[in-house]
Scaffold this motif. Sequence first.
Motif, PDB file in Angstrom:
ATOM      1  N   ASP A 136      -7.710  -2.333   2.628  1.00  0.00           N
ATOM      2  CA  ASP A 136      -7.722  -3.680   2.673  1.00  0.00           C
ATOM      3  C   ASP A 136      -9.084  -5.341   3.405  1.00  0.00           C
ATOM      4  N   PRO A 140     -13.262  -3.800   4.632  1.00  0.00           N
ATOM      5  CA  PRO A 140     -14.301  -4.678   4.404  1.00  0.00           C
ATOM      6  C   PRO A 140     -15.138  -5.442   5.256  1.00  0.00           C
ATOM      7  N   TYR A 143     -17.832  -3.512   7.174  1.00  0.00           N
ATOM      8  CA  TYR A 143     -19.243  -3.009   6.235  1.00  0.00           C
ATOM      9  C   TYR A 143     -19.385  -4.869   6.517  1.00  0.00           C
ATOM     10  N   ILE A 144     -19.219  -5.470   7.323  1.00  0.00           N
ATOM     11  CA  ILE A 144     -19.632  -6.705   7.666  1.00  0.00           C
ATOM     12  C   ILE A 144     -20.702  -6.556   8.898  1.00  0.00           C
ATOM     13  N   THR A 287     -23.760  -5.249   2.414  1.00  0.00           N
ATOM     14  CA  THR A 287     -23.124  -5.636   1.241  1.00  0.00           C
ATOM     15  C   THR A 287     -22.745  -4.690   0.042  1.00  0.00           C
ATOM     16  N   GLN A 288     -22.951  -3.897  -0.376  1.00  0.00           N
ATOM     17  CA  GLN A 288     -22.979  -2.955  -1.904  1.00  0.00           C
ATOM     18  C   GLN A 288     -21.219  -2.421  -1.025  1.00  0.00           C
ATOM     19  N   ALA A 290     -19.034  -3.459   0.689  1.00  0.00           N
ATOM     20  CA  ALA A 290     -17.938  -4.048   1.523  1.00  0.00           C
ATOM     21  C   ALA A 290     -17.589  -4.787  -0.174  1.00  0.00           C
ATOM     22  N   LEU A 291     -19.063  -5.234  -1.125  1.00  0.00           N
ATOM     23  CA  LEU A 291     -18.629  -5.387  -2.478  1.00  0.00           C
ATOM     24  C   LEU A 291     -16.909  -4.752  -2.769  1.00  0.00           C
ATOM     25  N   ARG A 292     -17.898  -3.399  -3.125  1.00  0.00           N
ATOM     26  CA  ARG A 292     -16.807  -2.950  -3.787  1.00  0.00           C
ATOM     27  C   ARG A 292     -15.414  -2.567  -2.739  1.00  0.00           C
ATOM     28  N   LEU A 294     -13.547  -4.883  -1.555  1.00  0.00           N
ATOM     29  CA  LEU A 294     -13.343  -5.870  -1.841  1.00  0.00           C
ATOM     30  C   LEU A 294     -12.540  -6.215  -3.392  1.00  0.00           C
ATOM     31  N   VAL A 295     -13.459  -5.508  -3.735  1.00  0.00           N
ATOM     32  CA  VAL A 295     -12.748  -5.632  -5.557  1.00  0.00           C
ATOM     33  C   VAL A 295     -11.807  -5.289  -5.794  1.00  0.00           C
TER      34      VAL A 295
END
Length: 295
Positions: A136, A140, A143-144, A287-288, A290-292, A294-295
């Motif tokens: 969690d 992320p 990936y950032i 970015t993709q 990281a978004l996955r 975080l969701v």
Amino acid sequence: MRAAAIATLAALVALAGWLWLLGGADQVSRFATAAQRDVQNAMAGSLRALRAGETGALTNLWALCFAYGFVHAAGPGHGKLIIGGYGVAARVPALRLTGLALASSLAQAATAVILVYAAVWVLDWSRQQMTGLADDILAPLSYILIGAVGLWLFVRGVRHFRIQHDQHHHHDEICSTCGHAHGPTVEQAANVKGWRDALMVIGAVAIRPCTGALFLLILTWRLGIDWAGIVGAFVMGLGTASVTVFVALAAVGFRESTLSLIGHRGVARTLAMAEIVAGAIVVILATQFALRALV
């Protein structure tokens, strides 16, 4: 030489097309996920056998650790993204890039060891808390950081391209007006830009520990066979490295095959464009991911 370069480039382009256009990446991902689950179950059985003192249990455990690292790296992962992107964008020699790939995988294992033993000795965390932190927060964050490396490659490529465009000189030519070179020579470009580059690449990969390594370390700690888990985590890192080293060599092969087809006079501008394109791709994919996460 030209025929070999064309063949190498064609093979790598075909592989990329199968992975990204024909659904190969999804097939590999499904295989890797199922294989990781099977190997993890087998590892649990090996740990029970080791605890019971069965002959060959330790060798079997470490073999499974290597296998887990391999199948884990075979699926979608940030290690391949950063090593491959950096290898295409920067003219790093193959030996140095494979060293970075190996160091990144082993550093990732070290992160798992540090996290687990800091958590159990200092914070008294549970397995769920440790895996929650890894999945969690650290995932992320990794990936950032990878996106930051991609942005750095992009900006550096733009700067190099502008130098080539504005000065209208070949990268290894000396200006007849000022007597200075306005871009890096091929030999200069072949050098890693120092510890900053290496630490950025290794840190972006290592910050997120492998979930399988956490699983192994927690179980061996509970069973009182810590040393077997610590060694196993680094063996797992070697399994991961077997894939990332292949990616490193493929990136170098793609880069050098492309440059050999372009010719000596186009190397500097091509490397600048490679930095721009690779940096942009790394930023988009990071970015993709990281978004996955975080969701």
